[in-house]
Write a protein that holds these residues in place. Structure first.
Motif, short mmCIF file in Angstrom:
data_model
loop_
_atom_site.label_atom_id
_atom_site.label_comp_id
_atom_site.label_asym_id
_atom_site.label_seq_id
_atom_site.Cartn_x
_atom_site.Cartn_y
_atom_site.Cartn_z
N UNK A 171 0.83 -1.21 0.00
CA UNK A 171 0.00 0.00 0.00
C UNK A 171 0.87 1.26 0.00
N UNK A 172 1.93 1.28 0.80
CA UNK A 172 2.76 2.49 0.89
C UNK A 172 3.47 2.77 -0.42
N UNK A 173 3.92 1.73 -1.12
CA UNK A 173 4.60 1.95 -2.40
C UNK A 173 3.63 2.52 -3.43
N UNK A 174 2.41 1.98 -3.47
CA UNK A 174 1.42 2.50 -4.41
C UNK A 174 1.10 3.95 -4.09
N UNK A 175 0.95 4.26 -2.81
CA UNK A 175 0.62 5.63 -2.42
C UNK A 175 1.77 6.60 -2.69
N UNK A 176 3.00 6.16 -2.51
CA UNK A 176 4.13 7.05 -2.83
C UNK A 176 4.12 7.40 -4.31
N UNK A 177 3.88 6.41 -5.16
CA UNK A 177 3.80 6.68 -6.59
C UNK A 177 2.60 7.56 -6.93
N UNK A 178 1.47 7.33 -6.28
CA UNK A 178 0.27 8.12 -6.54
C UNK A 178 0.46 9.57 -6.10
#
Length: 822
Positions: free
Chosen positions: A635-642
């Motif tokens: 989740x954190x990786x997706x949110x960093x990219x988003x």
């Protein structure tokens, strides 16, 4: 007044107020005082100039104040106040807002009755309406001069609560006066009971409404616009519902709803929504305050005030005397009684002189029915007192604060300033170097600009740009805490931690930084910040109440699972933060190596501790730990990219079409991830699986095993949790499946001693089975979890059946009980 004319007047007045905000920055008087002065001038001109004649028809009536201004101003203050500091200083605030306020009512009322020869009940009505404080000008000045946060909360918190006290007391006394009755000692009991009913009832109504609305908005997944609009609805709805439907304090209902909405919104709403609510209400508050003080000025009639000037002077003396008694005697006693940090004499001077009166007093006096013969006299007296405090007390607050030294930097604040200047200088010099490397500046121009940079961010009069300073340990601490707050925000935006954990950790950092500003070292700062909050105390009470009650087993299990998830989030955050701070400190070449190494060692110790805690959680709950870490990372990786995509879109480097395509991909990916906080540690093992690990039940028949299973619950306890308390009632039986607990017992002197440590497979609560006592058994010792623990809890009734049918189980329990007694 026709609607179009009314709107035109409001627009003109608000426009004038906004223009005056810029003018007030260049004048030595607060903005609110300037508004009153301009309002008085507009009123004088309106008497002789026809175009401004409508202003004379637009008067400050009680309806405008109570139904438009008051809910907005109260809600904004309640939502913006520092609730953490409010909780810490609640005792002195309550003492000022209730007993001291009522004392002032009596002192002013009796003084007016004796000196001005008006009926006692009417004098007490006036004492109630004139005793509430309205420190808008003072609070604005506090923010400008950087007054201590605690002083600001004390003054604003008192004003927030004593408005309700004043209105409730005024309403009760006015009712007696209008009935033509008198007042005596025999009336004090019913009056106090009615006061408490109205005051506390308002708090309960507002708090419940704020919580219910917040929960509803959360479950409806409301967007920003709906949340903002609903905050306006709740501000006015809570006031009207409490005041007119339930006949309790509307002001306290607004206060309760504002504080409840803020506290619960921090957990339920996105951080942006809470910030947007605060910003929106700042706009509403500025508009209402501006109009209010202009209208106060328009209300003034100097001829009437001059006629009662002698009485005004007497009333001012009475008010200041009553407030002096409260501030200089009641507050020190309260602080000492509740073991709170000392409130300095300088701060008490400001609290005394800064107890201003404002538009609330005028609105309240306007609400007096015309049938009361003394209404006009009370109105003129009230306006005179309000003008004195606004035109005399308020403008002298700044020089008084300067004289008392409240605007001077503390040792910690001075070091904080020096640190900011040094880091700003380094940043500017670094950018200058880059421009020089790009061949955009000559070497001579670069040298000249470097000198200008040193002058612009100089530390002192004789500073020539030297970056040497004599307290590198303090500098290192300030930079560490600044880095912690920055990294903490990144962790929250990436959803590595929840908003609740972010707020708790951020509050702790804020407390430590505030302590450093006072010149304390890190140990004292941490000690000051570790005082238990109201939520922690309530949480402890909830656990104490529910841990032995079987009907709360499922709720307790779910709540403990949530606490474990939150604890893991906190430990993960601490590990990441400590590593990043160690890396940051390694690069701070301007600080002495010894100072950096000292703090690096401190953070390395913390890192080791929190890694150990995570290791223990992994050992106790391996499946949960793996799923939690994988989902958190995903989740954190997706949110960093988003977050990066959103930044590109806001800067215009990514068009709407591309943005929407990526948004749909991100939403789909996030939906595929099982929500981190929905994973429960008790999902690692069912009751059946826990029974399989309990050697005590390995010889039971299937029927008896089902009996135990149907009367058993798996419960998680965190390190530091009390599982059972000495002398508390409880007869449940526990088996430690995983974990370690400490057994503690009090001696005759009341001192607590550790007497044993229990591990995997050990049992708790055998004495209630062996001794076969009837009724609830009293625990013989306190048992506290040393590590995260997984326990199997079985009811006493089921265990008595097993003990009666299986002699080997009974003998085992008797042996354990005998060994522990021996």
């Amino acid at each position: 007044m026709p609607a179009d004319e009314l709107i035109l007047v409001l627009v003109i007045l608000l426009g004038i107020a906004m223009l005056l905000t810029g003018v007030s920055r260049k004048l030595p008087i607060p903005h609110t005082i300037l508004l009153v002065i301009v309002g008085i001038a507009l009123g004088r001109v309106a008497d002789s100039w026809a175009p401004l004649a409508p202003l004379r028809h637009f008067q400050l009536g009680p309806e405008i104040m109570f139904f438009i201004f008051l809910p907005a101003l109260i809600f904004e203050s309640g939502f913006s106040i520092d609730t953490r500091q409010l909780h810490r200083d609640l005792p002195p605030i309550l003492m000022l807002a209730i007993p001291a306020m009522l004392l002032s009512t009596c002192v002013v009322g009796l003084g007016v009755w004796w000196l001005l020869d008006i009926p006692l009940i009417v004098a007490l009505v006036f004492g109630a309406l004139i005793s509430a404080t309205d420190p808008v000008a003072v609070v604005a000045l506090f923010k400008e001069l950087g007054a201590p946060n605690r002083l600001n909360v004390l003054v604003e918190g008192e004003s927030l609560l004593n408005d309700a006290t004043a209105i409730v007391a005024f309403t009760i006394l006015l009712g007696i006066a209008m009935q033509g009755g008198g007042i005596g000692w025999s009336d004090s009991g019913p009056i106090i009971a009615e006061f408490l009913r109205v005051f506390i009832g308002g708090v309960i109504v507002g708090s419940l409404l704020g919580f219910a609305v917040c929960e509803l908005l959360y479950r409806m997944r409301s967007d920003m616009a709906v949340i903002l609009t609903t905050s306006i609805v709740i501000a006015y709805a809570s006031f009207v519902l409490a005041e007119h439907a339930l006949h309790v304090s509307g002001v306290m209902a607004v206060v309760g709803s504002a504080i409840a909405l803020k506290r619960f919104s921090m957990i339920r709403f996105p951080h942006d929504a809470t910030h947007a609510i605060h910003s929106s209400w700042e706009v509403i508050s500025l508009s209402c305050n501006s109009l209010l003080f202009l209208l106060v000025g328009l209300t003034v009639k100097f001829d009437n005030i001059m006629a009662v000037m002698g009485a005004v002077v007497l009333v001012v003396i009475l008010i200041l005397s009553a407030r002096a008694f409260a501030v200089y005697s009641v507050i020190p006693v309260t602080v000492k009684l509740f073991h709170l940090p000392r409130i300095s004499m300088a701060e008490r001077h400001i609290m005394w002189w800064g107890g201003l009166k404002g538009g609330l007093a005028i609105a309240v006096v306007l609400s007096i029915p015309e049938a009361l013969p003394e209404k006009q006299f009370l109105f003129d007296l009230t306006v005179g007192v309000v003008l004195f405090t606004l035109l005399v007390s308020a403008p002298t607050i700044r020089p008084l604060m300067e004289r008392l030294g409240l605007n001077q930097l503390t040792e910690g604040e001075d070091l904080e300033l020096r640190n900011s200047l040094i880091t700003a200088r380094k940043e500017s010099a670094s950018w200058l170097g880059e421009l020089r490397n790009y061949s955009l500046l000559t070497k001579r121009a670069s040298k000249g600009l470097l000198i200008r940079i040193r002058l612009a961010f100089s530390i002192g009069m004789f500073d020539e740009g030297s970056e040497k300073h004599d307290d590198d340990e303090y500098m290192a601490l300030f930079r560490a805490y600044q880095t912690e707050r920055t990294v903490l925000m990144l962790l929250y935006e990436s959803e590595i931690i929840s908003q609740y954990i972010y707020l708790r950790m951020n509050d702790s950092l804020f407390s430590m930084q505030e302590a450093l500003r006072k010149g304390k070292n890190e140990h004292n700062a941490f000690r000051d910040s570790s005082r238990k909050s109201l939520f922690v105390l309530l949480e402890g009470g909830l656990l104490r109440y529910s841990r032995e009650r079987l009907w709360l087993s499922k709720l307790l299990s779910r709540y403990q699972s949530l606490r474990l998830v939150q604890q893991m989030e906190r430990h993960i955050a601490k590990v990441i933060i400590s590593n990043m701070i160690i890396d940051m400190l390694e690069q701070q070449d301007d600080l002495a190596r010894s100072a950096r190494e000292l703090l690096i060692a401190n953070y390395q110790t913390r890192n080791k501790h929190y890694r150990h805690e995570l290791k223990m959680a992994k050992r106790q709950f391996p499946g949960f730990y793996r799923r939690h870490m994988e989902n958190t990372a995903h989740r954190s990786m997706i949110n960093r990219g988003w977050n990066h995509v959103q930044q590109q879109h806001s800067q215009g480097t990514l068009g709407a079409k591309g943005y929407n395509i990526i948004r749909r991909k991100v939403e789909q990916e996030l939906a595929s991830i099982s929500h981190v906080r929905a994973i429960r540690p008790d999902s690692d093992a069912s009751v059946s699986a826990l029974l399989d690990e309990a050697a005590l039940f390995e010889n039971l028949s299937s029927e008896d095993l089902n009996l135990v299973k149907n009367n058993a619950t798996g419960i998680t306890f965190l390190a530091g949790d009390t599982i059972v308390g000495e002398a508390e009632r409880g007869d449940n039986f526990y088996i430690i499946i995983h974990g370690k607990v400490a057994v503690r017992k009090q001696d005759e002197s009341g001192a607590t001693h550790k007497i044993a440590t229990f591990h995997d497979g050990d049992i708790i609560g055998e004495s209630s089975l062996v001794e076969a006592q009837s009724g609830a058994h009293r625990r013989s010792a306190t048992i506290v979890a040393k590590t995260p623990c997984k326990l199997l809890r079985v009811t006493r009734k089921a265990m008595l059946t097993i003990v009666g049918k299986y002699p080997d189980v009974r003998q085992y329990l008797q042996k354990i009980h005998g060994d522990r007694l021996g």
